[in-house]
Write an enzyme that holds these catalytic residues in place. Structure first.
Site, PDB file in Angstrom:
ATOM      1  N   CYS B  36       0.830  -1.207   0.000  1.00  0.00           N
ATOM      2  CA  CYS B  36       0.000   0.000   0.000  1.00  0.00           C
ATOM      3  C   CYS B  36       0.864   1.256   0.000  1.00  0.00           C
ATOM      4  O   CYS B  36       0.347   2.372   0.052  1.00  0.00           O
ATOM      5  CB  CYS B  36      -0.998  -0.016   1.145  1.00  0.00           C
ATOM      6  SG  CYS B  36      -0.252  -0.342   2.714  1.00  0.00           S
ATOM      7  N   CYS B 107      -1.110   8.790   6.935  1.00  0.00           N
ATOM      8  CA  CYS B 107       0.290   8.543   7.295  1.00  0.00           C
ATOM      9  C   CYS B 107       0.505   8.746   8.797  1.00  0.00           C
ATOM     10  O   CYS B 107       1.226   7.987   9.442  1.00  0.00           O
ATOM     11  CB  CYS B 107       1.219   9.475   6.533  1.00  0.00           C
ATOM     12  SG  CYS B 107       1.093   9.309   4.760  1.00  0.00           S
TER      13      CYS B 107
END
Lengths: 392, 210
Positions: B36, B107
């Site tokens: 990913c 993130c």
């Protein structure tokens, strides 16, 4: 503090306009600004019509076409839209099946998908790991009711050049009624294009990837090929596209095409090859993406994957050092998904995330290549030290 | 248009703190995967008496935001007790970095999750954790609060992107209020699967679009 060096290596996206091109365009803003018109109009209009027709003639000659087979558009995207949608609807009496490759530019891909929503059937043909269309798959995709096939001349991301002539011959031997389109936007000026030799019916051109202006392109339409018009509003461009033509753009387009020389292309190839050689020598575990035979690769294109690192980091780091490149990484894309082109080539997500495209132009210098390699080596070292994927 | 990142983020990306591995760590955790495009590893050294994090290091594969958030999260956690460190949220990381672009918030979530998982692993190894509970709707929703809606930079439960959740015989079905051909659909599907698949009794995750 030294001023930050600026190294632009994103020439497959767009290029700097050549000064000679700009100078050729300027009078068409300052003096010759009338709307081009038919022979029964005022003199300025007629004069400008002549400039457009000269440009048309010059561009047609460059690709072995006749002037009346060229229509001017706002660029590659519009040309592709007209070719796919206008081409498919133009042949609708013969069927409703179209075929494209999996690595087409979005303007082809999304035009084809729209047609699929409107009742056409769409077949998408795969590519191999270097980005070459699988010819057997293309052959199998052709049907009696196929009306249009579109395969990109050279891929904008990985630089792979297709053998269009072979595909046209094959497709037409199965079903001669099929219209064959090729998107040669990225090839314009860089790679020899002869529509008669290729045998294509439609071919997309654009100006801004060869030091011409943005916002102008062309579509070659072979004499006799029926295209459904969809930008209404006047009879310009042989009644295929309404609207006032981009006169300075058209003049600049022809000029850019005219001045891009073999020597220039050889120079750019030389820079690209030097960069590749240095990258291989100085950085470990580099993978070349796209055609490995450089004769089958766009002269300005290099696409590399650096193992264990992610492309967006590389791009941002290089940007902080004044170097402009792009990546196929998901973190960089607007969909947060990795490059559909690399995925179609059978790449793992990880390899796609690590890809970086370097595309060169005549305005780059050997010094810039050295500087970029030095910075790049540093970036890759730094990021690999951070990477949990890189074992000791 | 300026860069989408703050000065602080760029600074930490170029010069991240607490980088590397700890030899013989008391606990470690990995979140994300190279597939990913984002992966963070956290290593902990914990004082057995005070339960204080005496050292913390990270490794990161991913974009600039990933590297910078992992750096900030390790700085926030260093010197804190495990209980204090558990309270660090992605919003703290986001705030410290001067605000991430919405599509990059995931993130920060990843780095914070790696910290939390490392703490959980420590507690597990040191007998501080209770028995494993079976996955239910509540647990799934809790995990989905860590999936970020890339359009808004907020979690998919809060933005009501997730309409409903069903858990049945190890199969989790997540109903999403988005067309399948929407810009971020592929990303949303992957993020949801990535969050739910590691659950110990989940065999299959299905993401169902409009």
């Amino acid at each position: 503090m030294n001023e930050l060096k600026k190294v632009y290596l994103d020439n497959a996206a767009s290029t700097k306009v050549d000064d000679r091109v700009l100078e050729a365009m300027i009078p068409y803003f300052r003096e010759f600004y009338a709307v081009p018109s038919s022979e029964f109009s005022h003199s300025p209009g007629i004069q400008i019509k002549e400039a457009i027709e000269n440009a048309r003639e010059s561009i047609a000659k460059k690709i072995g076409a006749q002037a009346e087979e060229i229509i001017f558009t706002s660029g590659g995207t519009e040309s592709n839209n007209i070719a796919i949608k206008g081409g498919a609807y133009g042949q609708i009496d013969n069927g409703k099946h179209i075929v494209i490759s999996a690595i087409e530019h979005r303007s082809v891909l999304e035009s084809a998908k729209r047609l699929a929503k409107e009742g056409f059937e769409l077949t998408v043909v795969g590519v191999d790991e270097e980005g070459f269309i699988k010819i057997d798959e293309l052959k199998k995709a052709i049907r009696k009711d196929t009306v249009l096939v579109s395969v990109q001349f050279v891929n904008h991301e990985v630089g792979t050049i297709q053998n269009i002539k072979e595909m046209v011959n094959m497709v037409k031997s199965i079903n001669p009624k099929i219209i064959f389109h090729t998107d040669a936007a990225y090839a314009t000026g860089w790679i020899d294009l002869n529509v008669k030799d290729l045998g294509v019916d439609l071919l997309t051109l654009t100006a801004h990837k060869m030091h011409g202006p943005k916002g102008v392109g062309a579509l070659y339409i072979k004499k006799g090929v029926k295209i459904t018009k969809f930008i209404d509003g006047g009879f310009s461009e042989f009644n295929l596209r309404g609207g006032t033509p981009n006169v300075p753009g058209i003049v600049g387009f022809a000029k850019a095409f005219e001045i891009l020389s073999k020597d220039t292309i050889e120079y750019v190839k030389g820079l690209r090859d030097k960069f590749y050689e240095k990258a291989l020598n100085e950085i470990e575990e580099v993978r070349l993406n796209g055609a490995r035979d450089f004769e089958k690769r766009h002269p300005n294109n290099l696409n590399l994957s650096f193992k264990y690192v992610e492309g967006e980091s590389v791009v941002l780091y290089l940007d902080m050092k004044g170097i402009s490149v792009i990546t196929g990484s998901a973190c960089f894309s607007r969909t947060l998904e990795p490059s559909y082109i690399l995925m179609a080539m059978g790449y793992s997500h990880e390899d796609a995330h690590g890809s970086v495209r370097f595309t060169f132009s005549k305005f780059n210098t050997p010094e810039e290549i050295d500087y970029t390699i030095n910075v790049l080596k540093n970036v890759i070292d730094t990021l690999r030290r951070l990477s949990p994927l890189k074992g000791e | 248009m300026p860069l989408p990142y703050s000065k602080k983020l760029i600074e930490l990306f170029m010069n991240p703190k607490n980088v590397g591995e700890i030899e013989n760590p008391d606990a470690k955790a990995t979140e994300g995967s190279p597939a990913c495009g984002d992966m963070v590893q956290i290593f902990l050294k914990v004082d057995p008496e005070t339960k204080r994090i005496v050292d913390i290091k990270f490794k990161s594969y991913g974009c600039a935001s990933n590297i910078a958030t992992a750096s900030i999260v390790t700085e926030l956690a260093k010197g804190k007790t495990l209980e204090e460190a558990k309270k660090i949220t992605w919003k703290d990381a986001d705030r410290e970095l001067g605000g991430l672009p919405p599509v990059k918030v995931h993130c920060a979530v990843l780095a914070v999750d790696a910290l939390h998982t490392a703490i959980e692993n420590y507690e597990h190894q040191h007998g501080l954790l209770k028995e494993k509970k079976p996955t239910d709707k509540e647990k799934v929703i809790k995990r989905l609060k860590h999936v970020i809606d890339p359009r808004k930079g907020l979690d998919v439960i809060r933005t009501k992107l997730v309409k409903d959740v069903e858990v049945e015989n190890g199969v989790v079905r997540v109903y999403v209020d988005m067309e399948e051909d929407e810009q971020y659909a592929g990303n949303v599907r992957e993020e949801i699967i990535e969050r739910l698949e590691p659950l110990w009794d989940v065999k299959k995750v299905e993401v169902i679009f409009k």
